[in-house]
Structure formats: structure tokens, C-alpha cells
Design a protein around this motif. Structure first.
Motif, PDB file in Angstrom:
ATOM      1  N   MET A  54      14.733  -1.883  20.908  1.00  0.00           N
ATOM      2  CA  MET A  54      13.323  -1.781  21.310  1.00  0.00           C
ATOM      3  C   MET A  54      12.590  -0.879  20.325  1.00  0.00           C
ATOM      4  O   MET A  54      12.838   0.324  20.266  1.00  0.00           O
ATOM      5  CB  MET A  54      13.245  -1.213  22.724  1.00  0.00           C
ATOM      6  CG  MET A  54      11.835  -1.177  23.251  1.00  0.00           C
ATOM      7  SD  MET A  54      11.786  -0.589  24.958  1.00  0.00           S
ATOM      8  CE  MET A  54      12.444   1.065  24.801  1.00  0.00           C
ATOM      9  N   ASN A  55      11.711  -1.459  19.544  1.00  0.00           N
ATOM     10  CA  ASN A  55      10.961  -0.678  18.569  1.00  0.00           C
ATOM     11  C   ASN A  55       9.543  -0.473  19.086  1.00  0.00           C
ATOM     12  O   ASN A  55       8.718  -1.370  19.070  1.00  0.00           O
ATOM     13  CB  ASN A  55      10.963  -1.422  17.232  1.00  0.00           C
ATOM     14  CG  ASN A  55      10.322  -0.577  16.140  1.00  0.00           C
ATOM     15  OD1 ASN A  55       9.959   0.569  16.393  1.00  0.00           O
ATOM     16  ND2 ASN A  55      10.181  -1.135  14.961  1.00  0.00           N
ATOM     17  N   THR A  56       9.276   0.736  19.570  1.00  0.00           N
ATOM     18  CA  THR A  56       7.971   1.007  20.152  1.00  0.00           C
ATOM     19  C   THR A  56       6.987   1.535  19.114  1.00  0.00           C
ATOM     20  O   THR A  56       5.834   1.755  19.418  1.00  0.00           O
ATOM     21  CB  THR A  56       8.091   2.040  21.279  1.00  0.00           C
ATOM     22  OG1 THR A  56       8.785   3.155  20.755  1.00  0.00           O
ATOM     23  CG2 THR A  56       8.825   1.489  22.468  1.00  0.00           C
ATOM     24  N   SER A  57       7.469   1.747  17.910  1.00  0.00           N
ATOM     25  CA  SER A  57       6.610   2.280  16.861  1.00  0.00           C
ATOM     26  C   SER A  57       5.912   1.139  16.138  1.00  0.00           C
ATOM     27  O   SER A  57       6.343   0.001  16.194  1.00  0.00           O
ATOM     28  CB  SER A  57       7.460   3.081  15.877  1.00  0.00           C
ATOM     29  OG  SER A  57       6.772   3.210  14.657  1.00  0.00           O
ATOM     30  N   HIS A  58       4.803   1.455  15.471  1.00  0.00           N
ATOM     31  CA  HIS A  58       4.123   0.433  14.704  1.00  0.00           C
ATOM     32  C   HIS A  58       4.684   0.309  13.293  1.00  0.00           C
ATOM     33  O   HIS A  58       4.137  -0.384  12.465  1.00  0.00           O
ATOM     34  CB  HIS A  58       2.613   0.663  14.686  1.00  0.00           C
ATOM     35  CG  HIS A  58       2.216   1.995  14.135  1.00  0.00           C
ATOM     36  ND1 HIS A  58       2.342   3.149  14.865  1.00  0.00           N
ATOM     37  CD2 HIS A  58       1.717   2.353  12.935  1.00  0.00           C
ATOM     38  CE1 HIS A  58       1.924   4.176  14.139  1.00  0.00           C
ATOM     39  NE2 HIS A  58       1.543   3.718  12.963  1.00  0.00           N
ATOM     40  N   TYR A  59       5.775   1.001  13.031  1.00  0.00           N
ATOM     41  CA  TYR A  59       6.441   0.842  11.740  1.00  0.00           C
ATOM     42  C   TYR A  59       7.594  -0.131  11.875  1.00  0.00           C
ATOM     43  O   TYR A  59       8.236  -0.183  12.921  1.00  0.00           O
ATOM     44  CB  TYR A  59       6.978   2.182  11.245  1.00  0.00           C
ATOM     45  CG  TYR A  59       5.874   3.131  10.907  1.00  0.00           C
ATOM     46  CD1 TYR A  59       5.176   2.999   9.722  1.00  0.00           C
ATOM     47  CD2 TYR A  59       5.498   4.125  11.800  1.00  0.00           C
ATOM     48  CE1 TYR A  59       4.136   3.846   9.430  1.00  0.00           C
ATOM     49  CE2 TYR A  59       4.459   4.975  11.515  1.00  0.00           C
ATOM     50  CZ  TYR A  59       3.773   4.835  10.315  1.00  0.00           C
ATOM     51  OH  TYR A  59       2.749   5.661  10.029  1.00  0.00           O
ATOM     52  N   SER A  84      11.272  -1.434  11.595  1.00  0.00           N
ATOM     53  CA  SER A  84      12.516  -0.705  11.718  1.00  0.00           C
ATOM     54  C   SER A  84      13.153  -0.537  10.348  1.00  0.00           C
ATOM     55  O   SER A  84      13.234  -1.476   9.567  1.00  0.00           O
ATOM     56  CB  SER A  84      13.471  -1.460  12.635  1.00  0.00           C
ATOM     57  OG  SER A  84      14.735  -0.871  12.553  1.00  0.00           O
ATOM     58  N   ALA A  85      13.582   0.697  10.075  1.00  0.00           N
ATOM     59  CA  ALA A  85      14.217   0.956   8.787  1.00  0.00           C
ATOM     60  C   ALA A  85      15.712   0.670   8.851  1.00  0.00           C
ATOM     61  O   ALA A  85      16.410   0.754   7.864  1.00  0.00           O
ATOM     62  CB  ALA A  85      13.985   2.394   8.373  1.00  0.00           C
ATOM     63  N   TYR A  86      16.184   0.369  10.051  1.00  0.00           N
ATOM     64  CA  TYR A  86      17.618   0.102  10.189  1.00  0.00           C
ATOM     65  C   TYR A  86      17.957  -1.247   9.585  1.00  0.00           C
ATOM     66  O   TYR A  86      17.476  -2.271  10.026  1.00  0.00           O
ATOM     67  CB  TYR A  86      18.022   0.093  11.662  1.00  0.00           C
ATOM     68  CG  TYR A  86      18.139   1.460  12.263  1.00  0.00           C
ATOM     69  CD1 TYR A  86      17.400   1.807  13.388  1.00  0.00           C
ATOM     70  CD2 TYR A  86      18.992   2.410  11.714  1.00  0.00           C
ATOM     71  CE1 TYR A  86      17.517   3.056  13.951  1.00  0.00           C
ATOM     72  CE2 TYR A  86      19.107   3.665  12.272  1.00  0.00           C
ATOM     73  CZ  TYR A  86      18.354   3.989  13.385  1.00  0.00           C
ATOM     74  OH  TYR A  86      18.469   5.229  13.938  1.00  0.00           O
ATOM     75  N   GLU A 104      24.101  -2.625   8.030  1.00  0.00           N
ATOM     76  CA  GLU A 104      24.881  -2.592   6.804  1.00  0.00           C
ATOM     77  C   GLU A 104      26.271  -3.157   7.043  1.00  0.00           C
ATOM     78  O   GLU A 104      26.854  -2.962   8.111  1.00  0.00           O
ATOM     79  CB  GLU A 104      24.992  -1.155   6.295  1.00  0.00           C
ATOM     80  CG  GLU A 104      23.695  -0.641   5.719  1.00  0.00           C
ATOM     81  CD  GLU A 104      23.837   0.776   5.203  1.00  0.00           C
ATOM     82  OE1 GLU A 104      23.750   0.964   3.990  1.00  0.00           O
ATOM     83  OE2 GLU A 104      24.052   1.693   6.007  1.00  0.00           O
ATOM     84  N   MET A 150      27.300   4.175   3.628  1.00  0.00           N
ATOM     85  CA  MET A 150      26.886   5.565   3.887  1.00  0.00           C
ATOM     86  C   MET A 150      28.023   6.351   4.542  1.00  0.00           C
ATOM     87  O   MET A 150      28.252   7.516   4.207  1.00  0.00           O
ATOM     88  CB  MET A 150      25.656   5.555   4.795  1.00  0.00           C
ATOM     89  CG  MET A 150      24.640   6.619   4.476  1.00  0.00           C
ATOM     90  SD  MET A 150      23.050   6.203   5.219  1.00  0.00           S
ATOM     91  CE  MET A 150      22.421   7.835   5.560  1.00  0.00           C
ATOM     92  N   GLU A 191      30.763   7.133   2.029  1.00  0.00           N
ATOM     93  CA  GLU A 191      30.367   8.260   1.175  1.00  0.00           C
ATOM     94  C   GLU A 191      30.544   9.585   1.928  1.00  0.00           C
ATOM     95  O   GLU A 191      31.028  10.572   1.379  1.00  0.00           O
ATOM     96  CB  GLU A 191      28.904   8.090   0.731  1.00  0.00           C
ATOM     97  CG  GLU A 191      28.499   9.104  -0.327  1.00  0.00           C
ATOM     98  CD  GLU A 191      27.005   9.125  -0.617  1.00  0.00           C
ATOM     99  OE1 GLU A 191      26.344   8.082  -0.391  1.00  0.00           O
ATOM    100  OE2 GLU A 191      26.513  10.170  -1.068  1.00  0.00           O
ATOM    101  N   GLN A 192      30.153   9.579   3.212  1.00  0.00           N
ATOM    102  CA  GLN A 192      30.334  10.765   4.054  1.00  0.00           C
ATOM    103  C   GLN A 192      31.807  11.148   4.130  1.00  0.00           C
ATOM    104  O   GLN A 192      32.157  12.310   3.997  1.00  0.00           O
ATOM    105  CB  GLN A 192      29.859  10.449   5.479  1.00  0.00           C
ATOM    106  CG  GLN A 192      28.645  11.152   5.990  1.00  0.00           C
ATOM    107  CD  GLN A 192      28.526  12.590   5.667  1.00  0.00           C
ATOM    108  OE1 GLN A 192      29.100  13.425   6.340  1.00  0.00           O
ATOM    109  NE2 GLN A 192      27.785  12.934   4.649  1.00  0.00           N
ATOM    110  N   ASN A 222      32.929  12.808   0.996  1.00  0.00           N
ATOM    111  CA  ASN A 222      32.375  14.161   0.854  1.00  0.00           C
ATOM    112  C   ASN A 222      32.994  15.135   1.847  1.00  0.00           C
ATOM    113  O   ASN A 222      33.247  16.287   1.526  1.00  0.00           O
ATOM    114  CB  ASN A 222      30.858  14.132   1.034  1.00  0.00           C
ATOM    115  CG  ASN A 222      30.154  13.602  -0.201  1.00  0.00           C
ATOM    116  OD1 ASN A 222      30.635  13.796  -1.317  1.00  0.00           O
ATOM    117  ND2 ASN A 222      29.050  12.919  -0.012  1.00  0.00           N
TER     118      ASN A 222
END
Lengths: 178, 586
Positions: free
Chosen positions: A1-6, A8-10, A13, A71, A74-75, A78
Motif C-alpha cells: 500500500m503506497n499512500t505517498s504521492h511518490y 515506490s523506490a522499492y 531485487e 545489497m 554487500e552488507q 562488510n
């Protein structure tokens, strides 16, 4: 559920499988540190192989096969590198020239045609017989993990009793050390 | 060169050689040989705490206010397990602490002996490293290594577990010289190409912001100076995490205040609208980022951190620089001065104009009252009263902590000791003990809540014993305020177990401990009461009765983005703003 007006950056992967070589000081508890790191941070271990490789210098090589998003991989590297007794971490998968082998001991019990078929397949897979009697064999098989999987699956209908495998030992190709 | 001595003597000698002046501890069966050596010397002062958790927090307070390593001595079993919370706290906040623990004799290890526990096993995940010393020959090396590991790279707590027979054993002591670690060599210098690339990115930015954290404080006072210089030189706005407060002066006009869940509107909006983040020694904690997929969506990101595992852990960055903040900032300044990037001045001016608009909203405003003391007002008055004093602030955890971060303005690093990562209630009193030990003539105030102080108030006894005039400034709202706030916002106002029932009379309690108790219930009496508190040269419990209904705003609800903040006036409809997913993130 994306409630933002942006948007989704997800990005979902892809999970990748990587083989890591971790060179550690062979001090008490070092394996617990490595394993505890994986369990504590929720990483996967698909295979783990440990042995002292430089006896004089008390240095061990831990080979870990793990899966995760780029990601997370890589974690993991490290986080491993951050452990005090870790000399270095090398991702053998990145070089794409990794040699990875496993050893398995496979016990098969059977008589008649099944026994003959098992022997024939063992020959085809270049498995060695390390124990034999009139009822059963123990085969020793070395190879990539998928080769061992395949052999074990072929043995199932032919009387597979049990098997034991070592986990992956890996090294890079070519003349150079990692 | 090397001297023969017992393991216990080696411990004390190593502490002296490492420059330890104060040791926080509690004796017990398996550390008696070390306590015997403490008895025989005068150089190291031992502070007897009342609980081992307090010993570690005190050492943390000492370490954070001085930049030195904090030293702790505890016994085996319960001594070590009691220290675990403190160690986990120091781990999360990157505080250098060396904790020496006694252990049962080597031949009894694994036998479930009296007061035995697997200390290295228990503390492994909450220390940077730990050692069980089973041979006297290893002891001096391990002790010096412990200090090296604790203070270098990203600092952290370490444990050296010493069985009792090793403390009695004789061996050759080796000094701290020429000990180079086989595997542990943290990188302090940043990659110059990366630094040049970062300067290039900064030169092109139109809406930049510095986002700084505890790494600046940990890097030392020089790093704070360099940061100030860089901010002045670039003209970029700067915000800080909870951990980084004081590294940049709060009273400077370039400073936007703290960012994150209870950060200011201007800081969070600047983060959200920025086209460049310069993250200096901070780690994109979930209290900072809010919703990951809406975090600084338009910004390129530069990340300076000494710990490579902090980079690309939560937020992918465009320009990672692994190194010590001080070293990297020094190089960055040098590159900036030689390259002299041409900043787009009109764009930067427009950016500052936008920030001025957000500032004008005065997001920290609260409704003043002449009947009830507002907690924000209490901290504002405390701040005013302490200006001109050499002041150090510790806190507990909760609403009071956030109000302190918002309203107490720190102009110097190492003045602000708070449990940021672990969020340990009960941190403030023992931390204040540690700070006051390091700075006997300074004003040390624990800004507290009445629920938190109940967790470690036994350490008031320590303060009294060592004549440490710490001030415990309790914002008493009779609630676990932050718990109550979340219950109000998320759980229909069902205040399950968050009311502070059966509180002690704090004034009488102070008296019983041998300190001084002051109570204040009216806004009009506050200034006088605070002045009295400061003038008393003894431990004080200040019971400041505040408005029990006050909530801590602004606030980014869990699962929301930086531009979805709530303010004091929005209290009524806040419940519908946090969705189910957000409830999970609390």
C-alpha cells in the motif's frame, strides 16, 4: 500500500548466491562470531566449511555459500570484515572463476538389478566405492553441489539409506592467491 | 624489561599504562585478587556503583564527556550479565568501554560452577570484541589489545574475561608499546578520488544539506572544528542526529535543528527536498529515515563513515567515503579550497529562502500555561539558567529526552550524553555519575522522566558516596510519557500499564539517600527552584511536576515520510494518520 504521492523506490531485487572465502585467525570462538553474525542479522547460510589452512600461523579458511539481494550480500561482506579476527573476506563469485567442490559419502542398500544399476551409475559419476559388502555400498563422490544432488536423487529409488556431505570448499582459478 | 607479576597486578598495571584514571566497578568472588591490587594503590580511583549496569553507563558517560576510554570491572556470572545492557548500549552508540570481568577458575569453566556464566558467549553480539584469557602469557597482550580495539576505528565496548586462577598466576608483564594487531587495522584516511568526487558533487548542488551524526563527536573536537569550517565555507544548511548534537553549534543560523522522528520541520523538509545529502558520521537509522522509499527522493548522497558496514546498509549512496570523519573533512576542506567550486549562489539563496519559510512555521511551538508547567518550558528555563555554567547533560529515554534534544541548545561536542541507539531507560543517572567523576567542578544535569529514574536510582547512593553533585531533573508527568503518547495515537487511548502508580515522594527519597530534594509545581516558581538546584553543591533530585497530557511534537509517524509530519495542533486526527504498516514499525 503506497499512500505517498511518490512512486515506490522499492525494486524487487533478485536473490543471488555467492561463495565467500573468509580468512580468519583461528582463535577460540571465531566460528561462533561468524555464525552468530549470520543468525543475529538474519542472513542465510546455505553451506559452511571450516578448516585450519595454515597451521603455523593459526589461520583458518571459512567458505560460506549465502544468498541475498546484492545489497544484503554487500552488507554480509562488510559485516564479516568488521569482525576483529577476520583477516579478509573475498567474494569468489564476483571473479566468476570460482572452483567449488563438495565431497559426499552415500550409503546404498540393495540386491539384484537395483544393486547393479547403482554400481553402473556410480561408475558414470566417477564415484569411488569406499565400503562394500553383499548388502550395501558406501560411495565417495566429489564434485559440484548439483552433481551430488543429481547422484543422490538417482540413488533414492535404488536403495539410498543415508548420505553425508561436507559443504563447499572453494578456490579461485589461475596462479594467484586471493 | 618485562616484570614478573600476577595476573591481577597486570590488570592494574595495564590500566595505568593505558591512562585509566577512574574505574567503575563492583566486587565479587571471582575478581577479589584484582580488588586486592586496587586496595594497594592510589593512582586509579575506583567508583563503587550499586549495580553493574550502572558501572557501564557511568563508564559511557565518562567516555563520552572526555573522549577517553571508559573502564569497568565486574565479577563473574550476575556481575557480567548485569553489565550486558550497558555493553549493548555502548555498542549501539559506538562508545569506547573496556569491561574486565572475573570468571570462575579455568578448571571449573563449563561445570556450572557458582556464579559461572558463559560471559564471552553472552556478550559476543553486544561487544565489538571479547576475550576469555586462559593463559597468563596472553593476558598483557589481550589487555592492551582490548584498549586498542575499543578506541580505534568505530569505537565500541570490549570485554576481557579473566578466570580467577589466571589472576593469581605469575607471568611476565609486557607494556603497551609495539603491539600491532594482526588483523584489526581500521582505515582512517578517506580515498582522495572519492573526496574529490564529493567536492565536485557539492559544488554542483542547488539544494544541499549536511546531515551529521555521532561520528563527528567520536572523531574528536578537531572534527567538530573542521565541520564548522566546512559549513561556513560552503554555506550549506546543516542538521544533526540525536547522537551528533553539539558537534555544530545549535545557536548558529546555519543549523536547522535535529532531524528525524521528533526533528524540526525545517530539518526534515530540507532532507526531503534536498538534491544533495552530505552524511557525515551518521548511519541512516530508522528514526532518521522514516519511510525508506520516500527518504530524500531527489537527493544524491555522499556518506562519510569509518565503518564500511554502515554504508549502503539502509540507503544506497552515490559517493561512499570510508574513513575517520576528522581526516576526511580535513582532506575535503583542502580539496574544496584548492578547487574553489563555483557554487550556484542564486540557487543556494533560493534554498535558504525555502528553509526560512519552514522555519517561520515555528514547529516547536507549544501552548504556554500559567497553571501547569509545560515540559518544554521547563527545559527552556533549565537551558537559560545553565548558560554561563560549564554544563553537561545526560538523559534517560522517552519524551523528556526528545524535548531535551529539541529545547536544550548545545554549542559544543561531548556535552550531551544520551542513549540513542539502544534507548536504555535508566541511562541518565549512572551516566551523570561518570560525567561528574570526569568533570568534578562542572554542572552535570540528568534530564529525566519519573519512570526512567526508577530503573537505576540506586546510583544516587553512588553520587552521594563520592560527593558528586549531579542534578536529576525529573519531568514528572506520572506516565511513561512516550509509551502513553503512542497508546494515545495508535491504541485508542488505552493506557495499558503506562501510568506511574505508587511513585515515591522524590523529595523524601532524595533526603533518604543523603541528597537534596526540590519539588516545583507552578510555572511561576520554576526559575527560583532551578536556581536553588544549581546552587546546591550536593546531589539533587528535582521533582518538576509537569502537564501530564503533553505530547512530543513535531513527529513523523512510523512508516511515513519526512514531509508527512504531525504538529501539536494536529493531535485530534493523528490516529487515522498512522496505518497498520506504521504500527508495526514502532
Amino acid at each position: 500500500m503506497n499512500t505517498s504521492h511518490y512512486p515506490s523506490a522499492y525494486v524487487v531485487e533478485q536473490q543471488e548466491t555467492h561463495t565467500l572465502s573468509v580468512i580468519v585467525d583461528n582463535e577460540p570462538g571465531v566460528l561462533a562470531r561468524v555464525v552468530g553474525l549470520f543468525s543475529g542479522r538474519g542472513y542465510n547460510i546455505e553451506s559452511l566449511t571450516v578448516s585450519e589452512t595454515e597451521h603455523e600461523a593459526h589461520v583458518s579458511r571459512i567458505t560460506i555459500v549465502t544468498t541475498g539481494t546484492p545489497m544484503v550480500i554487500e552488507q554480509i561482506k562488510n559485516q564479516l570484515d568488521r569482525l576483529v579476527p577476520v583477516h579478509r573476506v573475498v567474494d569468489l563469485t564476483v571473479s566468476a572463476k570460482v572452483l567449488a567442490r563438495e565431497l559426499a559419502l552415500i550409503k546404498v542398500k540393495g540386491k539384484g538389478e537395483a544393486r547393479v544399476e547403482a554400481l553402473r551409475l556410480a561408475d558414470a559419476f566417477r564415484a569411488r566405492i569406499v565400503d562394500a559388502n553383499t548388502e550395501s555400498f558406501v560411495f565417495e563422490l566429489t564434485g559440484r553441489g548439483d552433481k551430488i544432488d543429481e547422484f543422490v536423487n538417482l540413488m533414492r529409488p535404488l536403495g539410498l539409506v543415508e548420505y553425508s556431505r561436507t559443504g563447499v570448499a572453494a578456490i579461485s582459478r589461475g596462479p594467484d592467491a586471493m | 624489561m618485562s616484570r614478573q607479576m600476577t595476573g591481577a597486578e597486570m590488570v592494574i598495571q595495564a590500566l595505568k599504562d593505558q591512562g585509566v584514571e577512574v574505574l567503575f566497578g563492583y566486587p565479587g568472588g571471582s575478581v577479589l585478587p584484582i580488588y586486592d591490587e586496587i586496595f594497594k594503590q592510589n593512582q586509579i580511583r575506583h567508583v563503587l556503583v550499586r549495580h553493574e549496569q550502572g558501572a557501564v553507563h557511568a563508564a559511557e558517560g565518562y567516555a563520552r564527556s572526555t573522549g577517553k576510554v571508559g573502564a569497568v570491572l565486574v565479577t563473574s556470572g550476575p556481575g557480567a550479565t548485569n553489565a550486558v545492557t550497558g555493553l549493548a548500549d555502548a555498542m549501539m552508540d559506538s562508545i569506547p568501554v573496556v569491561c574486565i570481568s572475573g570468571q570462575v577458575p579455568t578448571h571449573l569453566i563449563g561445570n556450572d560452577a557458582f556464579q559461572e556464566c558463559d560471559t564471552v558467549g553472552v556478550t559476543r553480539p553486544c561487544t565489538k570484541h571479547n576475550w576469555l584469557v586462559k593463559k597468563i602469557e596472553d593476558l598483557p597482550r589481550v589487555l592492551h589489545e582490548a584498549f586498542h580495539v575499543a578506541k580505534s576505528g568505530r569505537p565500541g565496548p570490549v570485554v576481557v574475561d579473566i578466570p580467577k586462577d589466571i589472576q593469581f598466576a605469575l607471568g611476565a608483564y609486557v607494556g603497551p608499546k609495539n603491539i600491532q594487531h594482526k588483523t584489526y587495522r581500521p582505515k582512517v584516511k578517506g580515498d582522495m578520488d572519492a573526496i574529490r568526487h564529493a567536492v565536485n558533487m557539492m559544488g554542483k548542488a542547488h539544494r544541499p544539506v549536511f546531515y551529521t551524526g555521532g561520528g563527528v563527536v567520536n572523531s574528536g573536537p578537531a572534527a567538530s572544528k573542521l565541520l564548522r569550517e566546512l559549513v561556513k565555507l560552503t554555506g550549506f544548511p546543516i542538521t544533526s542526529t540525536l547522537m551528533g548534537l553539539g558537534a555544530y553549534p545549535a545557536n548558529d543560523e546555519m543549523f536547522l535543528g535535529m532531524l528525524g522522528m521528533h526533528g524540526t520541520l525545517e530539518a526534515n523538509m530540507a532532507m526531503h527536498d534536498a538534491d544533495l545529502l552530505v552524511c557525515v558520521g551518521a548511519r541512516f537509522d530508522d528514526r532518521i529515515t522514516g519511510r525508506i522509499d520516500a527518504f530524500a527522493p531527489h537527493a544524491k548522497k555522499i556518506h562519510i563513515d569509518i565503518d564500511p558496514s554502515s554504508i549502503n546498509k539502509i540507503i544506497k549512496v552515490d559517493c561512499p567515503i570510508v574513513g575517520d570523519v576528522g581526516h576526511v573533512l580535513e582532506d575535503m576542506l583542502r580539496v574544496w579550497k584548492s578547487v574553489q567550486p563555483t557554487i550556484d549562489k542564486p540557487a543556494l539563496d533560493a534554498w535558504w529562502g525555502k528553509i526560512a519559510g519552514w522555519r517561520a512555521k515555528k514547529c516547536l511551538s507549544y501552548r504556554a500555561s500559567d497553571k501547569l508547567i509545560k515540559p518544554q518550558y521547563a527545559i527552556e528555563r533549565l537551558y537559560e539558567a545553565t548558560r554561563g555554567h560549564d554544563t553537561y547533560i545526560t538523559t534517560e529515554v522517552g519524551q523528556h529526552q526528545m524535548w531535551a534534544a529539541q529545547f536544550f541548545r548545545f554549542d559544543e561536542p561531548n556535552r550531551w550524553m544520551t542513549s540513542g541507539g539502544l534507548g536504555t531507560m535508566g541511562y541518565g543517572i549512572p551516566a551523570a555519575v561518570g560525567v561528574q567523576m570526569a568533570h568534578p567542578d562542572s554542572l552535570v544535569v540528568d534530564i529525566a522522566g519519573e519512570a526512567s529514574v526508577m530503573m537505576t536510582m540506586q546510583e544516587i547512593s553512588t553520587a552521594v558516596q563520592y560527593r558528586l553533585p549531579i542534578k536529576i531533573f525529573i519531568l514528572n508527568n506520572h506516565y511513561m510519557g512516550m509509551v502513553r503518547q503512542w497508546q494515545e495515537l495508535l491504541h485508542g487511548g488505552r493506557y495499558s500499564e503506562s501510568y506511574s502508580e505508587a511513585l515515591p515522594d522524590f523529595v523524601k527519597l532524595a533526603d533518604a539517600f543523603g541528597g537534596v530534594g526540590i519539588r516545583c509545581e507552578k510555572p511561576g516558581d520554576l526559575d527560583g527552584a532551578i536556581a536553588e538546584m544549581i546552587s546546591v553543591k550536593r546531589p539533587v533530585i528535582f521533582d518538576c511536576i509537569v502537564d501530564p497530557a503533553e505530547n512530543c511534537f513535531p513527529m513523523i509517524p512510523s512508516g511515513k515520510a519526512h514531509n508527512e509530519m504531525l504538529f501539536g495542533e494536529a493531535v485530534g486526527d493523528i490516529g487515522s494518520i498512522i496505518d497498520e504498516k506504521g504500527k508495526m514499525l514502532v
